[in-house]
Design an enzyme around this catalytic site. Sequence first.
Site, short mmCIF file in Angstrom:
data_model
loop_
_atom_site.label_atom_id
_atom_site.label_comp_id
_atom_site.label_asym_id
_atom_site.label_seq_id
_atom_site.Cartn_x
_atom_site.Cartn_y
_atom_site.Cartn_z
N CYS A 1 50.85 40.94 40.28
CA CYS A 1 50.24 42.25 40.53
C CYS A 1 50.84 42.88 41.78
O CYS A 1 50.83 42.28 42.85
CB CYS A 1 48.73 42.09 40.68
SG CYS A 1 47.91 43.66 40.95
N CYS B 1 47.60 54.68 54.29
CA CYS B 1 47.02 55.39 53.13
C CYS B 1 46.13 56.55 53.61
O CYS B 1 45.38 56.43 54.57
CB CYS B 1 46.23 54.42 52.28
SG CYS B 1 45.58 55.19 50.78
N ARG C 1 37.31 38.04 37.36
CA ARG C 1 38.15 37.47 38.42
C ARG C 1 37.36 37.29 39.71
O ARG C 1 36.78 38.24 40.24
CB ARG C 1 39.37 38.36 38.67
CG ARG C 1 40.31 37.74 39.70
CD ARG C 1 41.62 38.49 39.84
NE ARG C 1 42.30 38.59 38.57
CZ ARG C 1 42.80 39.71 38.08
NH1 ARG C 1 42.69 40.83 38.76
NH2 ARG C 1 43.41 39.73 36.92
N CYS D 1 51.38 43.59 36.49
CA CYS D 1 50.23 44.45 36.77
C CYS D 1 50.57 45.30 37.99
O CYS D 1 51.33 44.88 38.86
CB CYS D 1 49.03 43.54 37.05
SG CYS D 1 47.56 44.44 37.59
N CYS E 1 38.63 49.47 53.71
CA CYS E 1 40.05 49.13 53.53
C CYS E 1 40.88 49.14 54.82
O CYS E 1 40.97 50.15 55.52
CB CYS E 1 40.69 50.08 52.52
SG CYS E 1 42.39 49.59 52.14
N CYS F 1 42.19 46.67 34.16
CA CYS F 1 41.59 45.73 35.12
C CYS F 1 40.73 46.58 36.06
O CYS F 1 41.27 47.40 36.80
CB CYS F 1 42.70 45.02 35.88
SG CYS F 1 42.11 44.00 37.24
N CYS G 1 38.55 55.00 52.21
CA CYS G 1 37.75 53.87 51.69
C CYS G 1 37.28 53.02 52.90
O CYS G 1 38.11 52.47 53.64
CB CYS G 1 38.60 53.02 50.75
SG CYS G 1 39.46 54.02 49.50
N1 SAM Z 1 45.41 52.05 46.68
C1 SAM Z 1 45.09 51.57 45.41
C2 SAM Z 1 43.63 51.78 45.04
O1 SAM Z 1 42.82 52.01 45.92
O2 SAM Z 1 43.32 51.69 43.85
C3 SAM Z 1 45.42 50.10 45.21
C4 SAM Z 1 45.18 49.13 46.32
S1 SAM Z 1 43.49 48.90 46.82
C5 SAM Z 1 43.70 47.93 48.25
C6 SAM Z 1 42.82 47.81 45.58
C7 SAM Z 1 41.42 47.34 45.73
O3 SAM Z 1 41.32 46.36 46.75
C8 SAM Z 1 40.35 48.33 46.11
O4 SAM Z 1 39.93 49.12 45.04
C9 SAM Z 1 39.23 47.41 46.57
O5 SAM Z 1 38.39 47.08 45.50
C10 SAM Z 1 39.97 46.16 47.06
N2 SAM Z 1 39.83 45.98 48.51
C11 SAM Z 1 40.42 46.69 49.48
N3 SAM Z 1 40.04 46.27 50.71
C12 SAM Z 1 39.17 45.26 50.50
C13 SAM Z 1 38.41 44.43 51.38
N4 SAM Z 1 38.47 44.56 52.70
N5 SAM Z 1 37.61 43.50 50.84
C14 SAM Z 1 37.54 43.36 49.48
N6 SAM Z 1 38.23 44.11 48.62
C15 SAM Z 1 39.03 45.06 49.11
C1 DTB Z 2 41.33 43.64 43.46
O1 DTB Z 2 40.28 43.90 42.85
N1 DTB Z 2 41.39 42.90 44.57
C2 DTB Z 2 42.73 42.82 45.06
C3 DTB Z 2 43.54 43.55 43.95
N2 DTB Z 2 42.52 44.07 43.11
C4 DTB Z 2 44.56 44.51 44.30
C5 DTB Z 2 42.90 43.38 46.42
C6 DTB Z 2 42.01 42.74 47.45
C7 DTB Z 2 42.39 43.31 48.77
C8 DTB Z 2 41.64 42.65 49.89
C9 DTB Z 2 41.99 43.28 51.21
C10 DTB Z 2 43.41 43.12 51.63
O2 DTB Z 2 43.98 42.00 51.52
O3 DTB Z 2 44.00 44.10 52.10
FE1 SF4 Z 3 44.15 53.56 50.13
FE2 SF4 Z 3 42.93 51.26 50.64
FE3 SF4 Z 3 41.60 53.22 49.46
FE4 SF4 Z 3 43.56 51.94 48.09
S1 SF4 Z 3 41.63 51.06 48.81
S2 SF4 Z 3 43.20 54.15 48.19
S3 SF4 Z 3 44.97 51.50 49.79
S4 SF4 Z 3 42.45 53.27 51.54
#
Ligand code: SAM
Ligand code: DTB
Ligand code: SF4
Length: 335
Positions: free
Chosen positions: A98, A54, A262, A130, A61, A190, A58
């Site tokens: 989802c 990506c 959630r 979702c 992430c 959501c 973030c």
């Molecule tokens: N790329 C899209 C976005 O950012 O909206 C969808 C996928 S993104 C991984 C969805 C959500 O996962 C993020 O907004 C964040 O709240 C959560 N997330 C990602 N990495 C995480 C982590 N290491 N621990 C907890 N939540 C995480």
């Molecule tokens: C949300 O709030 N939590 C989920 C879902 N929406 C998509 C994602 C959590 C991701 C945790 C880090 C990972 O597994 O990559």
């Molecule tokens: Fe990309 Fe992760 Fe950010 Fe979603 S949360 S936009 S997958 S870097």
Amino acid sequence: MSEIRHDWTKEEIRDIYERPLLSLVLDAAIVHKEEHVFGEVQISSLLSIKTGGCSEDCAYCPQAARYNTGVKVQALMKVDDVVRSAENAKAGGASRFCMGAAWREVRDNSDFDRVIDMVKAVNQLDMEVCCTLGMLTPYQAERLADAGLYAYNHNVDTSEEHYSEVITTRTYDDRLNTLSNVRKAGISVCSGGIIGLGETDTDRVGMLLTLANLPQHPESVPINTLVPVAGTPLGDNNRVPFDELVRMIATARIVMPKSAVRLSAGRLSLSVSEQAMCFMAGANSIFAGDKLLTTPNPEFNTDMDMFQTLGLKPKAAFADGQPKNKQNAMQHEPC
Ligand code: SAM
Ligand code: DTB
Ligand code: SF4
């Protein structure tokens, strides 16, 4: 019945957040019992349909291309494989499926056409479909709605003030615009966030203020605790103390009484009794399955044992209404 308000002040939410823990849990449990079937918990299954690589930064992430986290980049899955995964999830008791993509935003290309096909196919299974695909235009939100998308996940993640400490490649307003596009398309919203990003209590209250003062409360509010991943800037952050998670859930329950709250990422670090307190405080939805998107989650059978121990029951699909395309179909059916 609890009053549904959209004019919360920071001070009011802070006063709730700071109540003595057990009083706060009791107050939240009362709201929960008034507004929901106590003990009923929605089971969502999560599938990463496009993983890693990506372009966003973030800081939490593991899927951001710029951090070295060991996540293997995987192209968009095939529709048939997604449907197989959804069927398995349904057989295991999930009512919501989802699909997550590591995209900054949706592009109008053949990949999006394929996601539309996935939405249509999973919708045929009578599950709440979702997606979480990043930013959406109004047109893209309409296309998803017309395909039968039930809900869209797009988190504000933290407070407006703390946001730029965590993400610089898009703004808080970008996030809110997408939420507005989703809402206007008639898709269930959501939206929640993460605790453990280095934010203050004021930031946590600020995030809840943003969500609770949206023109309509999100139907689901995921509260994630950071899963620290080595290689990300937040990989060495400390685990969030469990009482702070409970506080966050209980406050969300009180300020958004009708929303599903959630208990999202981070459950693997919680004992059954800690999770029980979260359910008591108003959490009524989880992600089940041994993987979230890229990080581990409790084993399905472990969760089912927990449901048994705590007397929790899975919530049926569509208990809160049908997706837009099914509503239309029903309106046009002869009596
Ligand atoms: N790329 C899209 C976005 O950012 O909206 C969808 C996928 S993104 C991984 C969805 C959500 O996962 C993020 O907004 C964040 O709240 C959560 N997330 C990602 N990495 C995480 C982590 N290491 N621990 C907890 N939540 C995480
Ligand atoms: C949300 O709030 N939590 C989920 C879902 N929406 C998509 C994602 C959590 C991701 C945790 C880090 C990972 O597994 O990559
Ligand atoms: Fe990309 Fe992760 Fe950010 Fe979603 S949360 S936009 S997958 S870097």
